[in-house]
Structures are given as structure tokens and as C-alpha cells.
Design a protein around this motif. Structure first.
Motif, PDB file in Angstrom:
ATOM      1  N   PRO B 163       0.878  -1.207  -0.035  1.00  0.00           N
ATOM      2  CA  PRO B 163      -0.139  -0.128   0.021  1.00  0.00           C
ATOM      3  C   PRO B 163       0.810   1.379  -0.020  1.00  0.00           C
ATOM      4  O   PRO B 163       1.792   1.131  -0.147  1.00  0.00           O
ATOM      5  N   SER B 164       0.076   2.481  -0.154  1.00  0.00           N
ATOM      6  CA  SER B 164       1.088   3.651   0.057  1.00  0.00           C
ATOM      7  C   SER B 164       1.242   3.959   1.846  1.00  0.00           C
ATOM      8  O   SER B 164       0.613   4.275   2.418  1.00  0.00           O
ATOM      9  N   ILE B 166       2.973   5.565   3.646  1.00  0.00           N
ATOM     10  CA  ILE B 166       3.247   6.935   4.379  1.00  0.00           C
ATOM     11  C   ILE B 166       1.804   7.436   4.533  1.00  0.00           C
ATOM     12  O   ILE B 166       1.711   8.456   5.540  1.00  0.00           O
ATOM     13  N   SER B 167       0.859   7.030   3.793  1.00  0.00           N
ATOM     14  CA  SER B 167      -0.612   7.681   3.796  1.00  0.00           C
ATOM     15  C   SER B 167      -1.642   6.762   4.118  1.00  0.00           C
ATOM     16  O   SER B 167      -2.876   6.879   4.009  1.00  0.00           O
ATOM     17  N   HIS B 168      -1.358   5.820   4.689  1.00  0.00           N
ATOM     18  CA  HIS B 168      -2.245   4.398   5.505  1.00  0.00           C
ATOM     19  C   HIS B 168      -2.296   4.810   6.919  1.00  0.00           C
ATOM     20  O   HIS B 168      -1.141   4.469   7.678  1.00  0.00           O
ATOM     21  N   PRO B 169      -3.280   4.772   7.749  1.00  0.00           N
ATOM     22  CA  PRO B 169      -3.297   4.991   8.922  1.00  0.00           C
ATOM     23  C   PRO B 169      -2.646   3.762   9.832  1.00  0.00           C
ATOM     24  O   PRO B 169      -2.229   4.114  10.842  1.00  0.00           O
ATOM     25  N   SER B 251       2.787  14.669   6.933  1.00  0.00           N
ATOM     26  CA  SER B 251       1.420  14.646   6.742  1.00  0.00           C
ATOM     27  C   SER B 251       1.073  16.262   6.441  1.00  0.00           C
ATOM     28  O   SER B 251      -0.104  16.349   6.438  1.00  0.00           O
ATOM     29  N   PRO B 257      -2.882  10.489   7.743  1.00  0.00           N
ATOM     30  CA  PRO B 257      -4.407  10.233   7.535  1.00  0.00           C
ATOM     31  C   PRO B 257      -4.911   9.725   9.095  1.00  0.00           C
ATOM     32  O   PRO B 257      -4.393   9.186   9.862  1.00  0.00           O
ATOM     33  N   VAL B 258      -6.276  10.425   9.045  1.00  0.00           N
ATOM     34  CA  VAL B 258      -7.095   9.998  10.307  1.00  0.00           C
ATOM     35  C   VAL B 258      -6.193  10.225  11.738  1.00  0.00           C
ATOM     36  O   VAL B 258      -6.280   9.328  12.508  1.00  0.00           O
TER      37      VAL B 258
END
Lengths: 429, 311
Positions: B163-164, B166-169, B251, B257-258
Motif C-alpha cells: 500500500p502507500s 506513508i498515507s495509510h493509517p 502529513s 491520515p485519520v
């Protein structure tokens, strides 16, 4: 003790004297007024602004302009700190969201006197353009250009895949189908039809207005309910599931600037932005981009978009050179040479004569902006009431909650969270 | 002198005491003055002012109004983001500090074997610590751990579709922990110095007695190194509580994220400069001071049970 001046001493003295020059000491006797100017923006904007400063100081001997720029993120921290230190810039770039907070806290200078005595000439502005910079009946901001929300569409991506570009007046349902078709026909890993705009405040606002609702009403309360928010989050969730828009972990790379938008990163064929930003977007892209208005709700959909001042110039209430500062702003929005340098990078100029004169000299992107604004027609409605204090925080909450929905929270729960958080923020003020 | 004799005598005695004090210590204070003045004006003064501001509704633009303990009450009773940012920060501290220290110690032990070109290796391993807190490295990290970044290209050769990160919670905070562990340089240098202090005859005696290398490590190296480990642990814990730049850059200042990378310092920054609640942010800052002080005090209290001082 005798004083001996050796060669090193002479050199040090000469260096000290020379550095006085570097500190701007000569300016103290050569010029009597110094205007400090602070703005945010891209490199492109910095170059244009610096060129106008040169034009202004060339035409106004005795006045110096000291320009300073920052990115959007750092800008508000810097402005707030300078203001708190009693060191606010004489002229500052202002945003529609912040002008109310700054004006009501007594930071900004009311410009009505300067307009009356001619130091600030806004005679070419329409009444609406002037009203856009008013707070509680007084003028605190001079609009530097009009813009509106838009979709930035990668023409090449659609044409290569053999999918028709979304057209003006397309419905949200058809748009979702079109975007899913692009994802499928393009068939590239990590590339999707559209960005995920579920967390984007201007897009949410446009969609709400199409439903006859609003983000905020005139009493600074929420203009929508949980049912609206559920439908909104569910629409984007359906687009994620059908592959029409990027998955949540890609959308989270977007830091709300042009450089990290899904189109600029090559992850999507459509991004959601403001019309003056086409200049910046095109700068990031090798292939042509076009602007298309937001999709609409259907035949009985109401106008969702609106023309708004993209940004203002405001003056500091504590400025020591208010007359010169007003003169600079007047020069910035009226002078033929200056406005030609500025073009439409800050939006379509508000002054009618300036707009007319620009038409001859505009490049294709500039022309596209004017065409886009003029083509909106009945898709554009009236300016909404000013955003309440806390609107900036609610914008962050919307982004975060849309991410939560993207990572698995049901749309209903997301909608409830948005309503309760936004209400709490508004109550706190 | 027209003043009553008793008061005059007391005054003279006070003056005399001051003169004695000054003649004994004056020079010392004069030498201390440059630092002392800097500390008062640049550290203690602003800190006290922020303590005052934490009891007001200061918004940077208008004069502050006294609100008493309202900011603190809100933080502890009605602020979900405070709890969220506290969780993120504690998670970061609890995982990044031990991992970083273990890594630094492992590299230090490896380098301590008397390999050739030690200064060069030491410099190379120290380099990330110099670069680590910079904006450029945080940007580089974004590139490495993005969806089409280097890490996923590497995984793709094994047929794994990542997945990505850096941008996955679920993973974003871990990329920041890895970034922190990667900056193991300064604890490593200190460990290396500590390892040099251990007398070699201890190892000689142990190997004569037939102790294996790993047994030597656990029974000699580690116990004798505990003062250095303690020092590194305290310093790194404080540093980790204060981490800001990587989360801010990665971020985009949102903690997303979140809220998965919403470090305490980042939340504090948002409140202060994003939403212009400087008074509230000052209260948050003082709570962080108390928390760091409490952690440090706990470390010192626990140290008497596991830190062995040679002397």
C-alpha cells in the motif's frame, strides 16, 4: 596605551562599513517611506509580484517596497506571529476565510477613507467585487481577482483511453460512471479516473448548494444535516468501490496543494481545484489540462458554484505608511503595465478596463480562465454568507472524517461525527 | 545618619553580608552572567509568560483575557484530539526509543571489534543523525514509502503489492518510527565511547573461564554499560516526546491520515498557529513539560534498580 591601526584593523573597519550598506543603511536617507508586503504563493507568483514591485518603485521615487513570501502553510503562522509582535506587514495578502477573523480582531485597516479620497482607486470594480472584501459594512480587502471552483481534467488521459471528457452539466452519477470507465480502459496500476474530493470543503459546499442546502447559514450555523452528509460520504464511498476514484491511501498523499494533487502526481485524470490554479497545475503537467465545471445533481439542481475573490490585499491597522500602502494596492490593481505582468495568475482581474486591456495580451491559459468564468452562467449562484470562526478547523475535520470513511468507517457514522464535531467547533468559536 | 540606630545597624550588617558574599562569589557570578542573562531572557522569561498565557484566552491578535484553569479543564474533560495525540506520541516513544537504542548498541558493538577504517564507518553511520530532522529527509521519506516509491518497487520484485505506507493509517506512524530508528548515530557514538571504557582484562578473564561471546555480552558488556544506556534512554525519550518535523512534513501539517501521525507537538502547533488559540496551546505545552518531567523522574527512580555504577 597607544592605539595602533594595523592592516587587519583597517580591513575589519572597511568590512564593517561595507556591511552597513548591505543592511540597508543608505536607504534610510535616500528614501523616506518603506512598505512591507507579505504574500503566499508559488514561484511563478513570486516572480510576477517582484516585477510589479520594481515597476512601482520605478514610478514612485522615495518609496521602497520590501516583499516577503511564504507557502500557504507557513504563511498564516508567519502573519499571526508578526501581527502579535506588533510588526504586521503594511500590505498583506488575505483569504476570504481569514479576513473576517482578522478584521474583527482589529488587525486590518478600513479602506473606505482611502477609497473616498482617491488614494485607492476601485472605480473599475463592480459593486459585488467591492462587497466581497467587506466585513460588517466596511471595506477591509481589495480583491486581486475572481475565481471559481473547477475540475482540472487531464485531456490526454481521457483521449488516450478513448473515453469522452466530462462535459459541462454532466451529473454526478454520469461523472462517476465516466471516471470508472477511464480507470478501467486506462488499465494502469495506481491510476484512477478521479481524485477523491469527499474531504474537500469547496466541493462539498458546491454539492450542498446544488441540493438547496449550504455549508453555513447566515446565522453561522451548519446549513446541512446528517442526511446530507451521509449521502455525500456514501457517494464517494461508492466511487471508491467502483474504482471511479482513487483509494483512501492514495488520496491521503494530497496535502491540499497543487504539487501533491492526484492529477499532478499522476494518480488520477481529474482533480478538484480553483480556476486560477490552472496556471500552477499546468506547470506541473507535461500534457494539456482543461477546466470543466463541477458535475451537477440533475435537472432541478440549483447553482452550486459561485464567483469569489480568490484573494485580497489588506492593510495593517498599525501601518506607519497607510497612504503609500493604499497607493501601492491601487497601482497593483489598476496600472496597465503592472496588471499585464500579473495576468490572471491571481484570478480574473476585477477591474473592467483592466480585464478588457488584458484580453489582447493573454496567453492560452489566461484566456481559458476568462472563458471558464464567463461560461459558468447559470451554474454560478450568489456568494454565500461569510464563513464563521472555526470554519478552518471544520475543513480539517471534513478531510479527516472522509479519510476515516475511506479506511472503513460507515458513511452514517462519518456523517454523525462530522455534525457533532462541527457543531462543537462552532459553539467554541 | 538620621535613621534609628538599630535599623542602621541591621542595614549595615546586611550590607556587610552582601559585601562578604560578593567578594567570595562575585567573580563567579560575573563569569556566569552571559549564560545567566541568556537563560533568564530567552528561556525562563518566555516560559513564565507562557505559564501565564496558559491561563488566558490569548489569540495572538488581541490582548489576553484571564480565564483561570478553563483551558486545562477542557483539555482533560472535553478534548478528544488531546487523547488521540497523546496515544500517538506515547506509541511513538514506546517503540522508537527501545528500537533505536538496541540498533545503536548493536552497531556500536560491531564497530568496536577493532575493524579497519573505524572513523570512516563511524562518520557514515552518524550521518543520518545530522540529516534526520531536516525537511529534505522527511520529503525523501515520503518518496520512499509512497505507493510507487522505492520500498514498493523492491517488494514488487517478490510479487508483493504494497500500500502507500506513508498515507495509510495502519502504517504511517511506523514509517516515522523507522525514520527515527535510522537516526541512531548519536546514541551509537556514546555507546562506542562507553564500550571503550570497559577494561579488556574482564573479557580475557571470562574467556579463560570458557564464557562464550554472547555470555560475555550479557554478563559483562551490558551491566557495565548500564550508565550509558540510562543516559541515552533519558535523552532519547525526551527527544521523542518533542519530535515534530517529520510528522509535520510527512502529513503536510495535518497529522493525517485519520490523525495517525498527530504528534502532541503537531497538535500544539495546530492549535497555536492554525486556529490562533495561543492560550490553549500554552496549556498543552505545560502539560507536555509535566509529562516529560514525570517520565524523566521515573527513569531516575528506576535507575537505582538496574544501573550499575562502577565506583
Amino acid at each position: 596605551m597607544t592605539t595602533r591601526i594595523d592592516r587587519r584593523g583597517v580591513l575589519a573597519g572597511a568590512a564593517a562599513f561595507g556591511s552597513l550598506g548591505a543592511l540597508g543603511i543608505p536607504a534610510a536617507w535616500a528614501q523616506d517611506a518603506r512598505i512591507r508586503l507579505l504574500w503566499w504563493g508559488s514561484q511563478n507568483r513570486n516572480e510576477r509580484t517582484a516585477a510589479v514591485i520594481d515597476l512601482f518603485t520605478g514610478a514612485n521615487p522615495g518609496v521602497a517596497v520590501e516583499g516577503e513570501s511564504a507557502g500557504w502553510d507557513a504563511y498564516w503562522a508567519r502573519l499571526a506571529t508578526q501581527t502579535a509582535g506588533g510588526n504586521a506587514p503594511d500590505v498583506m495578502q488575505m483569504d476570504y476565510r481569514y479576513i473576517f477573523e482578522y478584521a474583527r480582531r482589529g488587525v486590518l485597516l478600513a479602506l473606505d477613507d482611502a477609497m473616498a479620497d482617491g488614494a485607492l482607486d476601485l472605480s473599475g470594480f463592480s459593486q459585488e467585487a467591492i462587497a466581497g472584501g467587506q466585513v460588517d459594512g466596511k471595506t477591509y480587502g481589495v480583491s486581486l481577482g475572481a475565481n471559481s471552483s473547477t475540475m482540472i481534467v487531464s485531456q490526454a488521459a481521457f483521449e488516450e483511453a478513448g473515453v469522452a471528457l466530462p462535459e459541462k452539466g454532466i451529473t454526478w452519477d454520469d461523472f462517476a460512471a465516466r471516471a470508472a470507465e477511464l480507470t478501467e480502459k486506462a488499465g494502469k496500476r495506481g491510476f484512477y479516473g478521479s481524485a477523491d474530493a469527499g474531504g474537500l470543503e469547496p466541493t462539498f459546499e458546491g454539492w450542498l448548494r446544488q441540493r438547496g442546502k449550504a455549508l453555513y447559514d447566515a446565522e453561522s450555523k451548519l446549513g446541512f444535516d446528517a442526511e446530507d452528509a451521509t449521502a455525500w460520504f456514501a457517494m464517494w464511498q461508492a466511487m471508491r468501490e467502483s474504482g471511479a476514484c482513487v483509494p483512501a491511501d492514495l488520496q491521503a498523499l494530497d496535502q491540499l496543494n497543487i504539487e501533491t494533487s492526484m492529477v499532478s502526481l499522476g494518480h488520477a485524470g481529474v482533480s478538484f481545484a480553483h480556476s486560477n490554479q490552472i496556471v500552477g497545475y499546468q506547470g506541473m503537467s507535461q500534457t494539456p489540462l482543461v477546466m470543466v465545471p463541477y458535475p451537477i445533481g440533475g435537472p432541478d439542481s440549483k447553482p452550486g458554484q459561485y464567483l469569489k475573490p480568490s484573494m485580497f490585499f489588506s492593510l495593517s491597522a498599525n501601518s506607519g505608511v497607510p497612504a503609500e500602502a493604499a497607493g501601492f494596492v491601487s497601482f497593483f490593481v489598476n496600472d496597465p503595465a503592472a496588471t499585464e505582468v500579473l495576468g490572471v495568475e491571481r484570478g480574473v482581474p476585477e477591474s473592467a478596463p483592466v480585464r478588457e486591456a488584458l484580453k489582447a495580451s493573454l496567453d492560452a491559459l489566461g484566456q481559458a480562465q476568462i472563458d471558464y468564468i464567463e461560461s459558468l452562467g447559470d451554474l454560478a449562484g450568489p456568494l454565500p454568507p461569510p464563513p464563521p470562526a472555526g470554519a478552518g478547523e471544520i475543513q480539517f475535520a471534513l478531510k479527516r472524517i472522509n479519510e476515516e470513511v475511506g479506511f472503513g468507517t460507515p458513511p452514517e457514522a462519518g456523517a454523525e461525527a462530522l455534525i457533532s464535531e462541527a457543531t462543537a467547533i462552532l459553539e467554541r468559536g | 545618619m538620621p535613621a534609628p540606630a538599630a535599623a542602621g545597624a541591621a542595614g549595615a550588617e546586611r550590607a556587610g553580608r552582601f559585601a562578604r558574599f560578593w567578594s567570595a562569589n562575585g567573580a563567579g557570578y560575573m563569569f556566569l552572567a552571559p549564560w545567566l542573562i541568556g537563560f533568564m531572557v530567552l528561556t525562563a522569561g518566555p516560559a513564565l509568560i507562557s505559564l501565564y498565557l496558559s491561563l488566558t484566552d490569548f489569540d495572538l491578535l488581541r490582548p489576553p483575557n484571564w480565564v483561570g484553569t478553563a483551558n486545562y479543564e477542557r483539555i482533560f474533560t472535553a478534548d478528544a484530539k488531546f487523547m488521540a495525540s497523546m496515544r500517538v506520541t506515547l506509541f511513538f516513544v514506546i517503540f522508537s526509543v527501545p528500537l533505536k537504542l538496541a540498533f545503536a548498541l548493536a552497531v556500536a558493538v560491531a564497530l568496536n571489534r577493532g575493524i579497519r577504517g573505524l572513523p570512516l564507518y563511524r562518520a557514515i553511520f552518524y550521518l543520518p543523525s545530522l540529516l534526520g530532522t531536516s525537511v529534505a529527509i522527511a520529503v525523501l521519506w515520503r518518496q520512499l514509502f509512497a505507493r510507487d516509491g522505492l520500498v514498493n518497487s523492491f517488494l514488487a520484485t517478490f510479487g508483493i503489492e504494497g500500500p502507500s505506507w506513508i498515507s495509510h493509517p495502519d502504517y504511517a506512524l511506523w514509517t516515522l518510527i523507522i525514520l527515527s530508528v535510522w537516526q541512531f548515530g548519536s546514541p551509537m557514538i556514546i555507546f562506542l565511547a562507553g564500550l571503550r571504557q570497559i577494561p579488556t582484562d574482564m573479557y580475557e578473564a571470562a574467556s579463560l573461564d570458557g564464557a562464550s561471546k554472547s555470555r560475555q555480552f550479557w554478563k559483562i558488556t551490558l551491566p557495565l554499560l548500564t550508565p550509558v544506556i540510562f543516559f541515552n534512554a533519558v535523552v532519547q525519550t525526551i527527544e521523542s516526546f518533542k519530535a515534530f518535523t517529520p510528522a509535520f512534513i510527512i502529513s503536510g501539517g495535518t497529522g493525517g491520515p485519520v490523525n495517525s501521525t498527530l504528534f502532541y507537538t503537531l497538535y500544539l502547533y495546530q492549535e497555536a498557529f492554525g486556529f490562533l488559540r495561543m492560550g490553549y496551546a500554552s496549556a498543552l505545552a505545560w502539560i507536555l513539560v509535566v509529562i516529560i518531567a514525570a517520565f524523566t523522574a521515573l527513569s531516575f527512580l528506576s535507575s537505582r534498580y538496574w544501573v550499575h555504577y562502577d565506583d
